[in-house]
Design a protein around this motif. Structure first.
Motif, mmCIF file in Angstrom:
data_model
loop_
_atom_site.group_PDB
_atom_site.id
_atom_site.type_symbol
_atom_site.label_atom_id
_atom_site.label_comp_id
_atom_site.label_asym_id
_atom_site.label_seq_id
_atom_site.Cartn_x
_atom_site.Cartn_y
_atom_site.Cartn_z
ATOM 1 N N TRP A 89 8.936 -1.105 -9.489
ATOM 2 C CA TRP A 89 8.631 -1.326 -8.080
ATOM 3 C C TRP A 89 8.218 -2.777 -7.832
ATOM 4 O O TRP A 89 8.632 -3.392 -6.842
ATOM 5 C CB TRP A 89 7.526 -0.370 -7.638
ATOM 6 C CG TRP A 89 7.001 -0.582 -6.257
ATOM 7 C CD1 TRP A 89 5.702 -0.769 -5.887
ATOM 8 C CD2 TRP A 89 7.751 -0.603 -5.034
ATOM 9 N NE1 TRP A 89 5.597 -0.918 -4.536
ATOM 10 C CE2 TRP A 89 6.850 -0.813 -3.981
ATOM 11 C CE3 TRP A 89 9.109 -0.476 -4.748
ATOM 12 C CZ2 TRP A 89 7.246 -0.903 -2.649
ATOM 13 C CZ3 TRP A 89 9.510 -0.553 -3.411
ATOM 14 C CH2 TRP A 89 8.595 -0.773 -2.384
ATOM 15 N N SER A 123 8.949 1.909 -0.019
ATOM 16 C CA SER A 123 7.818 2.351 -0.837
ATOM 17 C C SER A 123 8.326 2.716 -2.224
ATOM 18 O O SER A 123 9.527 2.856 -2.446
ATOM 19 C CB SER A 123 7.135 3.564 -0.210
ATOM 20 O OG SER A 123 8.008 4.691 -0.252
ATOM 21 N N LYS A 124 7.382 2.900 -3.149
ATOM 22 C CA LYS A 124 7.769 3.279 -4.510
ATOM 23 C C LYS A 124 8.435 4.645 -4.525
ATOM 24 O O LYS A 124 9.427 4.855 -5.230
ATOM 25 C CB LYS A 124 6.550 3.250 -5.425
ATOM 26 C CG LYS A 124 6.879 3.546 -6.881
ATOM 27 C CD LYS A 124 5.733 3.178 -7.802
ATOM 28 C CE LYS A 124 4.475 3.945 -7.485
ATOM 29 N NZ LYS A 124 3.371 3.648 -8.435
#
Length: 376
Positions: A89, A123-124
């Motif tokens: 990430w 987002s992750k």
């Protein structure tokens, strides 16, 4: 009037270029100490594999949300290893920052004038879901993007040759193929043919080249730079017949393959050629070398019809070779069927021969004679 698949090609070039910058940044920052996991088949997976797949799929999915994807990686390992997921990430976020700076500050030199910046996961968790979009199984119907985020992970980890690959299949037929070769030191000016490509001939300071093809429109090569791509140059080879004994056979690292290398050697010896000629581990890099005219012949002789190949090891690279004038057939003389899903099965496409038309019949005859020895 726009040419067919012009938008898809432009997006694929943009995404592969960004993913190539990402993977090259990993190499330079980690200096070959690349963090890796091990997949079920024991091949190494780096954070670059996962991050590049997330980048490419996110970029394409945002523009073509109804298209499907077949990619090498799934997010299973990341969901089980939170530390690894966090490193991936972080890499995706850094790539987003690089892309934002590139498209805002250097828009006047980008080859994608008028294109929006690439989309990235927000987002992750979204990143993990995006990676898993690549787990589609069918390739016969509709639009399917096939990608190998890092083809040649083992040599990538050694700082040698690898490829970042993306192709578009429509109803099981290759229509677009793009392969970034970030470590390939290959001058795109002057005559292209007969420039040797080796694992150690690395573009340490630059970003290599990208090859692209659209069905029926030829194969092109561009240099890659931090802020964009160089001018496109069409690859056109003179197919004047050559003595088969002078042809260069491309081969994997000797002894590290499940193919029948003894028979590969026998084919070369039957036509009086040296074996091996060019040695490259990445399958997609072999196709790039063939398309560029740096090698002449690829043979793949499986030991039996139970062997299969993964779609992402061949899709796109085949199109580069074919649009540069080459011929690719299985050992029965048939076309490769890309509608089989994630695998190219040996009972449908047994083995492969790739070369220029003037040499094809001679090489295929040598292959046939070598295979006949199996039944004696």
């Amino acid at each position: 009037m726009s040419t067919p698949y012009a938008s898809e090609l432009r997006l694929a070039l943009h995404a592969v270029h960004a993913a190539s910058l990402l993977t090259k940044a990993v190499l330079r920052s980690l200096k070959n100490n690349v963090a890796a996991e091990t997949k079920a088949d024991d091949s190494p997976v780096t954070i670059a594999d996962f991050a590049a797949q997330a980048l490419i799929i996110a970029a394409v999915h945002a523009v073509y949300p109804d298209d499907r994807f077949i990619g090498e990686e799934s997010a299973e390992a990341l969901r089980q290893n939170h530390g690894l997921a966090e490193r991936v990430w972080e890499l995706v976020q850094r790539a987003r920052t690089v892309e934002a700076a590139r498209t805002s500050d250097l828009q006047h030199v980008l080859p994608h004038d008028g294109d929006a910046a690439l989309a990235f996961p927000a987002s992750k968790d979204e990143m993990l879901d995006v990676i898993d979009l690549g787990t589609s199984t069918g390739s016969r119907d509709g639009r399917v993007w096939v990608l190998d985020p890092v083809d040649g992970t083992a040599t990538f980890m050694e700082g040698k040759q690898y490829a970042v690959c993306l192709s578009l299949l429509v109803d099981g037929v290759q229509q677009v193929g793009v392969s970034g070769c970030p470590n390939l030191q290959f001058e795109t000016q002057g005559p292209l043919a007969r420039r040797r490509i080796t694992e150690d001939q690395v573009d340490a300071d630059g970003y290599g080249v990208v090859l692209s093809a659209v069905k029926g429109q030829g194969t092109y090569v561009r240099s890659m730079h931090a802020n964009g791509l160089g001018e496109a140059r069409r690859i056109q080879h003179d197919d004047t017949p050559k003595q088969l004994s002078t042809l260069d056979f491309v081969e994997s690292t000797i002894g590290k393959t499940s193919l029948s290398q003894d028979e590969h050697r026998a084919v070369a010896e039957r036509v009086g050629a040296k074996w091996p000629g060019t040695v490259l581990w990445s399958q997609q890099m072999k196709y790039a070398a063939l398309a560029l005219g740096a090698t002449d012949v690829l043979v793949r002789l499986p030991k039996d019809r139970d062997r299969f190949s993964y779609l992402w090891d061949h899709a796109g690279g085949h199109l580069l070779v074919q649009e540069a004038g080459g011929v690719i057939k299985d050992l029965d003389g048939g076309d490769i069927d890309y509608g089989q899903g994630r695998k190219i099965l040996g009972d449908r496409n047994f083995g492969m021969v790739a070369t220029m038309p003037s040499a094809f019949n001679g090489i295929m005859q040598a292959v046939t004679e070598v295979l006949e020895m199996r039944t004696r």
